[in-house]
Structures are given as C-alpha cells and as structure tokens.
Design an enzyme around this catalytic site. Structure first.
Site, mmCIF file in Angstrom:
data_model
loop_
_atom_site.group_PDB
_atom_site.id
_atom_site.type_symbol
_atom_site.label_atom_id
_atom_site.label_comp_id
_atom_site.label_asym_id
_atom_site.label_seq_id
_atom_site.Cartn_x
_atom_site.Cartn_y
_atom_site.Cartn_z
ATOM 1 N N LYS A 203 2.350 -8.379 -9.637
ATOM 2 C CA LYS A 203 3.566 -8.685 -9.721
ATOM 3 C C LYS A 203 3.808 -9.257 -8.241
ATOM 4 O O LYS A 203 4.584 -10.315 -8.155
ATOM 5 C CB LYS A 203 4.578 -7.541 -9.782
ATOM 6 C CG LYS A 203 4.603 -7.052 -11.077
ATOM 7 C CD LYS A 203 5.769 -5.817 -10.852
ATOM 8 C CE LYS A 203 5.803 -5.148 -12.129
ATOM 9 N NZ LYS A 203 5.786 -3.608 -11.930
ATOM 10 N N LYS B 146 -6.938 -7.522 -8.447
ATOM 11 C CA LYS B 146 -6.325 -7.109 -9.627
ATOM 12 C C LYS B 146 -4.960 -8.194 -9.821
ATOM 13 O O LYS B 146 -4.176 -8.599 -8.709
ATOM 14 C CB LYS B 146 -5.671 -5.729 -9.957
ATOM 15 C CG LYS B 146 -4.441 -5.200 -8.985
ATOM 16 C CD LYS B 146 -3.831 -4.239 -9.685
ATOM 17 C CE LYS B 146 -2.630 -3.995 -8.918
ATOM 18 N NZ LYS B 146 -1.733 -2.679 -9.423
ATOM 19 N N LYS C 2 -2.634 -2.078 0.575
ATOM 20 C CA LYS C 2 -1.379 -2.496 0.906
ATOM 21 C C LYS C 2 -1.216 -2.631 2.549
ATOM 22 O O LYS C 2 -0.368 -3.591 3.104
ATOM 23 C CB LYS C 2 -0.411 -1.766 0.269
ATOM 24 C CG LYS C 2 -0.295 -2.055 -1.283
ATOM 25 C CD LYS C 2 1.155 -1.590 -1.905
ATOM 26 C CE LYS C 2 1.183 -1.934 -3.257
ATOM 27 N NZ LYS C 2 2.254 -1.430 -3.929
#
Ligand code: AMP
Ligand code: TRP
Length: 343
Positions: A209, A206, A115
């Site tokens: 969202k 992956k 992230k």
C-alpha cells in the site's frame, strides 16, 4: 455463533486503500472461512501510527477499510469486524509480552529491517530520514497481542507475516512455560495462490500500500482505466515466451495474479497463452481484474454512503471482541501475578 467453532483472527492496517495483494493474499481467503470458524477481522489502527500519518486520514481510512472488507465478501452477520483501538486489552497485553521479548528478537525482524532501510534511504523528505520510532520495533509484539488476546487457533495471512507469526507462537509458548498453560499456539494459514503478490515495478519487492511508486500497486478502488495502465506498464523481461519461471519474476507475478483471480492453475494459464505475447496476457489480465473488482467497487460505493450502517457493524464487532478480550485479559493478569481489582 457457536462456541464450538475454532477461532480465526486476522487484521490489516488502515494505512491507505487495500491492494490486490491484500485481497488475493488475505481477504479473499478469509471470506471462504467464515462458515467454519468464529471469525475476528481487525482493522489495526494502532499499528498504522508506527509510520508517518495524519489523524484525519487515519480516521477516514479506518471506516473505508471496514467498507472494503464488507465489499470483498466479509459478511458482518457471520463474523466480527472491529477496530483495534475500540477494544481494551491489545496494548495491555502487548506491554506484558514486550517485557518477555528480548530486544534482539525484534531487531532481527525482516519487516523492521526493511522499513528502517526504506525510511533511512528512500524517504523523499530528508528530514524524515533516520526518524525510526520505537513503535515500529515493537510492532510484532502488538501483533502477537492481537492474536493471543482472542486465543486464536489459526491466523490467515500473506507470506510476509510468517516471521511475525513465528514470534507470536514463541511468545505464547514462553508465557505458557513461565506462568502455566494459558494460550493456544496459533497456526499460520497461508493460501497457496496469492500468498505473495509482488510489486508491478520491482518484482523482487512485495506489492505494498505504501509504495512510493503508485504504478507498482493496484488498489481495489482503482478506476478501470488506471488498472489497465498499471498492468500494461508492469515491468517484465524482454523475451517472448510465456512461462512461469524464477528467471522471469515480473511475468511470473502476472501469471500468479491471473491464477489467483481466476482460480485456474498457472500451468493452465501458461498453456492458454502459448504462441501469444506478453501484451495479450497483460490485456486479458487487465480485463479479468477489472471484472472481478467491479462488484467490489459497486458495493463499496453503496456502503460508503451509509456510515451509520458501518458504525453499527463496528459497534457490534467491538462488543463481541471486547467480551472475549476481557475474559482473556483477566486470566492473563491473574496468571502473571497482578493483584485482582476489587469489584
Ligand atoms: P497489511 O497491508 O500489511 O496490513 O496486510 C494485510 C494482510 O494482507 C496480511 O495478511 C498480509 O500478509 C497480506 N498482504 C499484504 N500485502 C500482500 C502481498 N503483496 N501479497 C500477499 N499478501 C499480502
Ligand atoms: N502486521 C500485519 C500486516 O501488516 C497486520 C496485523 C496486525 C495482523 N495484527 C495482526 C495480521 C494480527 C494478522 C493477525 O499485514
């Protein structure tokens, strides 16, 4: 609900619509566990503020997430669905655990590193680059608190959460060793099919969202036309043979999605598509996803016009969760040396 049943707890973040990755890797499996376990299904809104957000969106997404949970088959009569911020204790326990967590353990977490990299390099808004908040670093400690506050026996999650769960187990052991036996060491529960659904545009990542590229992710609430467009446009290789292979990650991901939705093995699917092309597989997969999501979307739309019902589910869920959490929190405070409050 009987006290004898083992406890499972698991959560998802209300950071936007749920994806077929969340459904196949997580929620679909949770629904099958409802009768055998005492279930706590959380919507972790405190985790959701570790990335950029707007308050109105967060509020809306939290309620929408409850409706999506129920629409996916989580029966609120048989489980406790609650919002994390409605239950006192998650952040308190996170603080105690944070004081037992070496900084290096958090800095090593793959999700934190990914992230951070994403925010630093890929953010469309240059002013956001480099703006990593400390909440993102401490995120796995709050997750450990979510689990340990309920003394959960098992935690069903997708493969991406395994490392966080390992940290949670270490923290539980560390606490037990230091302050005497308090926490059950929670077991991860990973379903074989669907545990890692990958992005449709970059099968090395992956499905998420928060992917900037909307075509990479199928959301549970996507319109059928959009679902078809995304699946037909999924990145695959240029060969023609349908096979499940590490050399063909895009195709393998589509076969895995097919298998997880249909309940068939990947071998059966590969066998059925021999002599056919990628377009045939994509087209049938689109039909399958659309048909599986149709009842979910119908139920979701019915639920969203009943906010009072959704609120009552959350009220009951939070009451049961809070009772269990307070009991645990009292024990934790006592064991770790805090002076009891005089009643
Ligand atoms: P999140 O969307 O990060 O809040 O994740 C909620 C749950 O869905 C967790 O158990 C995740 O492990 C699972 N999950 C999220 N994305 C995927 C994916 N692409 N494949 C499988 N499981 C996933
Ligand atoms: N970190 C999890 C995810 O992104 C969400 C989560 C928060 C969670 N607390 C949890 C999952 C407790 C399981 C148990 O997927």
């Amino acid at each position: 609900m009987s006290d004898q049943k083992p406890v499972i707890l698991t959560c998802a973040q209300p950071t936007g619509g749920l994806t077929i990755g969340n459904y196949l890797g997580a929620i679909k499996n949770w629904a099958t566990m409802i009768d055998a376990y005492e279930c706590y299904f959380g919507i972790v809104d405190l985790h959701a503020i570790t990335i950029d957000y707007t308050p109105a969106e967060l509020r809306k997404n939290s309620l929408s997430c409850v409706a999506q949970y129920i629409a996916c088959g989580l029966d609120p009569k048989k489980s406790n669905i609650f919002i994390q911020s409605h239950v006192t204790g998650h952040t308190e326990l996170a603080w105690i655990l944070a004081c037992m967590t070496p900084l290096g353990e958090l800095q090593r977490m793959t999700q934190f590193k990914d992230k951070t990299k994403q925010l630093n390099h890929e953010s469309e808004d240059p002013t956001k680059r480099g703006s990593i908040n400390s909440g993102l670093l401490i995120y796995p400690v709050l997750m450990a608190a979510d689990i340990l506050l309920y003394n959960a026996d098992a935690v069903p999650v997708g493969a991406d959460q395994k490392q966080h769960l390992e940290l949670c187990r270490n923290l539980a052991q560390r606490f037990n060793q230091r302050f005497s036996e308090t926490f059950t060491i929670p077991e991860p529960y990973l379903s074989e099919q669907g545990k890692r659904i990958m992005s449709l545009q970059d099968p090395s990542k992956k499905m998420s969202k928060s992917d900037q590229n909307q075509n990479a992710t199928v959301f549970l609430l996507d319109d059928p036309k959009i679902i078809r467009k995304k699946i037909m446009g999924a990145v695959t290789d240029s060969s023609r043979t349908i096979e499940h292979s590490d050399d063909k990650p895009g195709l393998t991901n589509l076969i895995n999605i097919y298998a997880a939705f249909s309940g068939e093995s990947s071998e059966t699917i590969v066998g059925r598509f021999q002599g056919k092309g990628y377009g045939d597989l994509k087209s049938e997969l689109s039909d399958l996803i659309i048909s599986k999501l149709e009842p979910v979307q119908k139920r979701y739309n019915e639920l969203m016009v009943e906010p009072k019902y959704l609120e009552s589910v959350l009220k009951e869920g939070a009451e049961v969760a809070q009772k269990r959490a307070f009991k645990m929190l009292r024990k934790i405070y006592k064991k770790s040396g805090f002076q009891a409050r005089i009643q």
